[in-house]
Design an enzyme around this catalytic site. Structure first.
Site, PDB file in Angstrom:
ATOM      1  CD  GLU A  85       4.048  12.494 -18.233  1.00  0.00           C
ATOM      2  OE1 GLU A  85       3.975  12.766 -19.444  1.00  0.00           O
ATOM      3  OE2 GLU A  85       4.536  11.436 -17.816  1.00  0.00           O
ATOM      4  CB  SER A 345     -23.046 -21.206  30.524  1.00  0.00           C
ATOM      5  OG  SER A 345     -23.002 -22.552  30.941  1.00  0.00           O
TER       6      SER A 345
END
Length: 772
Positions: A85, A345
């Site tokens: 690029e 419990s």
């Protein structure tokens, strides 16, 4: 200085002043032309494990796979991008005049746009502005690009670009592209993969995996050829790279710990979250959960949740909020780890701990296990049986309900309610009176997160580590330390009882050296809706919940039978550790009655020297041993006539209250009831009988019979003399007499009543109850 500037400005001509103001305006505009934040776009929620391996992600709100921006760029991608690029990226200030001139010449020559001449910096600006491509827009890009070069470094600009560049379809940014196209992190890309991703943003709509594959391949290979010519890669690397095929189709993102990812999506939407999860442990736990879920599915039990906490670091290493995340039915979308569920419990160890720490209980102190009715509350043991009296540690290990209710009644509901909030059970947020004594049996709701964290806190206290909030994120920037609600001495005694809980394997685990010691507890909610199991070792705290997230109860949904086996399977796959070291310098020696578990009393004849907490020395001395005088010929048959003027034997006798005794002797054949006393023998104050039902001040609702008429109330008492005759009176009106089994049925009217029983020796006992 200010006056000199003012004088200089006055000497300027009008034209010069105008030019100067225009220049100042332009410079000011240039300085402030660039927004503070370039990109205003939503990001995907991304979650990784502790080693930054991807667990999962959620798509951004605009439908794009756009991962949060990264701070660094992998070297291979960097080389590929710059080569393809912008070869002069490190040598210009945002605009490359030569590239602009070349593009202008080519576009004029071809009478169409064939080249843009944009630098990577200009492309970054174009991605941020997202405007149509015109000459005016190109000029703005050039101005902003030069300004961006003054604000950010080249590396930062490159990171902005690769984080927002389009890679085809709804894939935006390098990280999302690496996972979607190759199924792994961008940091692990090969040269071929890096080259492919470098050329994609150039024309993402025209070349991608489903069309333009040959064009994409040619572009990739040309870029690889350029890298070879630059000597960035050698010939062998080049040959390997061009032989690497393109991916056939996008990969699905990982779906590990999906409920945790969803939690972060709600709490940290659009952010990158590095969690404390250990991916290896997490995947093993999920596989295990899948296998058990298939087993439970045969009984229409559809949901399962597992939480694993590393105790030394107090970090979650496995988070399985449920099973079958991909199925949109049966409560599978509920994160049960965060959902309040009836506790059953599972809170009993906290009460046991609190009473030990307070000094109102010793580990083996006998607790009543007899029928009770407390203002209409009539708890039952899971077995529906009574044992009369049970040591506290055994009652905890066996999860007996009636001893637990008795303990809570003695300790106080408000005090225990406050303690539960102190240890982090945030969903128990109503008043203590709302829960009452049912608080210890599942009358409240808690989350698996809070409960497992509380057990982990107990483990941390034994390791003498500071208490802090459990973490799900790394790095932990702020650690919130808090006052430790647990003290190691009482925790040690609590864990000592919990490690005796019967394991699902039903084997003598202590005889197998490879079996690690685990303190664990189960819980089952009323109606078989929730099954719990939580276990602790010095390394891990594991919490398991099994049930239906929709709240349906299923027969057989019991903690010990469902959640318990899952718990031990998890511990089997985790690294084992040696057991906790007993805390030093905390306990003191005390003589304790072997039969009652109380401190040695005056007449106790069998004692053990045990280590207890200093607070335990304040508990009551044994009240169950009495000194009895026996006749001279009492060698074969205990007590016949205490009128002997010269008694030859004085014996210590272990006696329980009549109701306790009634059930206790059924399970303890060695127990010998106290023989009857003759008047004048010095034991006239001993009460030989006790009501089993109703207890004092009980509130009773009489059931209706099938024909609609009023039902009966069955009253019962226990007498220590099996041959005694008992005469019953209701409100001073004689009702009946009984022998052997002292039980009668009554039909009292609504209101307050007094029930009296008298035996043949004149002993009397009364109770009051209310019929509603």
């Amino acid at each position: 200085m200010g006056s000199k500037i003012l004088n200089f400005f006055k000497r300027l001509s009008v034209t010069q002043k105008v030019i100067l103001c225009i220049l100042a305006f332009l410079v000011t505009g240039y300085i402030f032309c660039l927004p503070r934040h370039l990109f205003h776009v939503p990001y995907s929620t991304v979650v990784t494990d502790r080693n930054e391996e991807l667990l999962g992600a959620r798509i951004a709100s605009d439908g794009q796979w756009r991962f949060p921006p990264r701070n660094t760029t992998p070297e291979k991608i960097k080389e590929c991008l710059i080569t393809f690029e912008d070869k002069h990226f490190y040598h210009h200030w945002g605009v490359n005049p030569f590239a602009i001139g070349r593009a202008f010449y080519q576009n004029v020559k071809n009478k169409r746009i064939v080249s843009g001449g944009s630098t990577l910096t200009m492309q970054t600006i174009r991605l941020a502005r997202n405007e149509s491509r015109t000459f005016r827009e190109k000029l703005i890009e050039m101005i902003w690009a030069t300004r961006l070069e003054f604000r950010a470094s080249k590396e930062e600009i490159l990171s902005m670009y690769i984080s927002h560049a389009p890679f085809g379809g709804n894939v935006v940014g390098l990280d999302a592209a690496a996972w979607r196209y190759f199924g792994h992190s961008a940091d692990d890309l090969s040269w071929a993969k890096s080259a492919m991703l470098a050329v994609l943003p150039n024309a993402p709509a025209m070349i991608h995996l489903s069309k333009g594959r040959k064009t994409l391949l040619d572009k990739r290979n040309r870029l690889l050829k350029q890298l070879l010519e630059k000597k960035t890669i050698d010939s062998s690397t080049y040959e390997l790279a061009i032989s690497e095929p393109l991916p056939d189709e996008p990969h699905a993102l990982p779906q590990i710990a999906p409920y945790l990812v969803s939690r972060f999506y709600q709490e940290r939407n659009g952010e990158y979250s590095r969690s404390t999860i250990n991916k290896g442990i997490q995947t093993q736990v999920e596989d295990l959960a899948e296998r058990w879920s298939n087993e439970f599915g045969r009984s229409d039990i559809r949901n399962l949740a597992i939480l694993v906490i590393d105790i030394p670091s107090n970090q979650v290493v496995a988070y399985c909020g449920n099973v079958h995340f991909d199925r949109k039915q049966g409560g599978n979308q509920v994160d049960v780890i965060q959902a309040p569920r009836s506790t059953g419990s599972i809170l009993k160890p906290f009460l046991y701990y609190a009473m030990l720490q307070e000094g109102s209980l010793l580990p083996d102190m006998l607790l009543p296990d007899v029928p009770v009715n407390i203002n209409g509350f009539t708890p039952q043991n899971f077995s529906m049986q009574f044992e009369g009296a049970v040591p506290a540690s055994e009652a905890l290990a066996r999860s007996l309900n009636i001893p637990a209710v008795t303990m809570l009644q003695r300790y106080g509901v408000p005090k225990f309610h406050s303690f539960l909030q102190q240890i982090g059970l945030k969903t128990i947020n109503r008043s203590s009176s709302h829960y009452g004594l049912s608080l210890i049996l599942g009358g409240a709701e808690a989350t698996l997160w809070d409960v497992t964290n509380a057990y982990a806190m107990m483990g941390r206290s034994l390791l003498q580590l500071p208490q802090r909030s459990c973490s799900l994120l790394l790095p932990t920037s702020r650690i919130t330390e808090s006052t430790d609600p647990f003290q190691p001495g009482a925790v040690w005694q609590t864990f000592d009882a919990l490690k005796e809980v019967n394991r699902p394997e039903e084997i003598d685990w202590k005889s197998i050296p490879s079996m690690q010691t685990i303190a664990w507890k189960t819980g089952t909610s009323y109606g078989f809706r929730d099954a719990w199991a939580v276990g602790v070792t010095p390394r891990y705290a594991v919490g398991v919940w099994v049930g239906n997230a929709t709240g349906e109860g299923k027969l057989g949904l019991v903690g010990a039978q469902t959640a318990g086996p899952v718990l031990f399977d998890i511990f089997n796959l985790l690294p084992s550790s040696s057991w906790f070291t007993r805390p030093a310098g905390i306990f003191v020696e005390a003589e304790v009655c072997r039969k009652s578990g109380h401190l040695k009393g005056r007449f106790c004849d069998e004692m053990d020297t045990l280590l207890v907490l200093p607070a335990g020395l304040r508990t009551e001395a044994c009240p169950y041993h009495h000194l009895v005088t026996l006749s001279a010929d009492e060698s074969q048959r205990i007590y016949e006539n205490c009128a002997n003027t010269e008694p030859t034997l004085r014996k210590s006798w272990f006696t329980l209250p009549p109701v306790w005794e009634w059930y206790y002797k059924q399970h303890h054949p060695e127990y010998k009831p106290l023989p009857p006393f003759k008047a004048g023998c010095g034991e006239d104050t001993f009460q030989p009988m006790q009501f089993i039902y109703p207890p004092m001040n009980a509130r009773i609702k009489l059931p209706k019979q099938l024909d609609g008429s009023k039902g009966f109330l069955t009253v019962e008492l226990a007498h220590n003399n099996p041959n005694a005759t008992v005469f019953w009176h209701l409100d001073e009106t004689y009702q009946a007499q009984t022998q052997d089994f002292h039980k009668i049925s009554l039909q009292p009217a609504a209101g307050k009543h007094s029930l009296t029983a008298v035996d043949g020796e004149g002993n009397t006992i009364s109770t009051t109850f209310f019929v509603e």
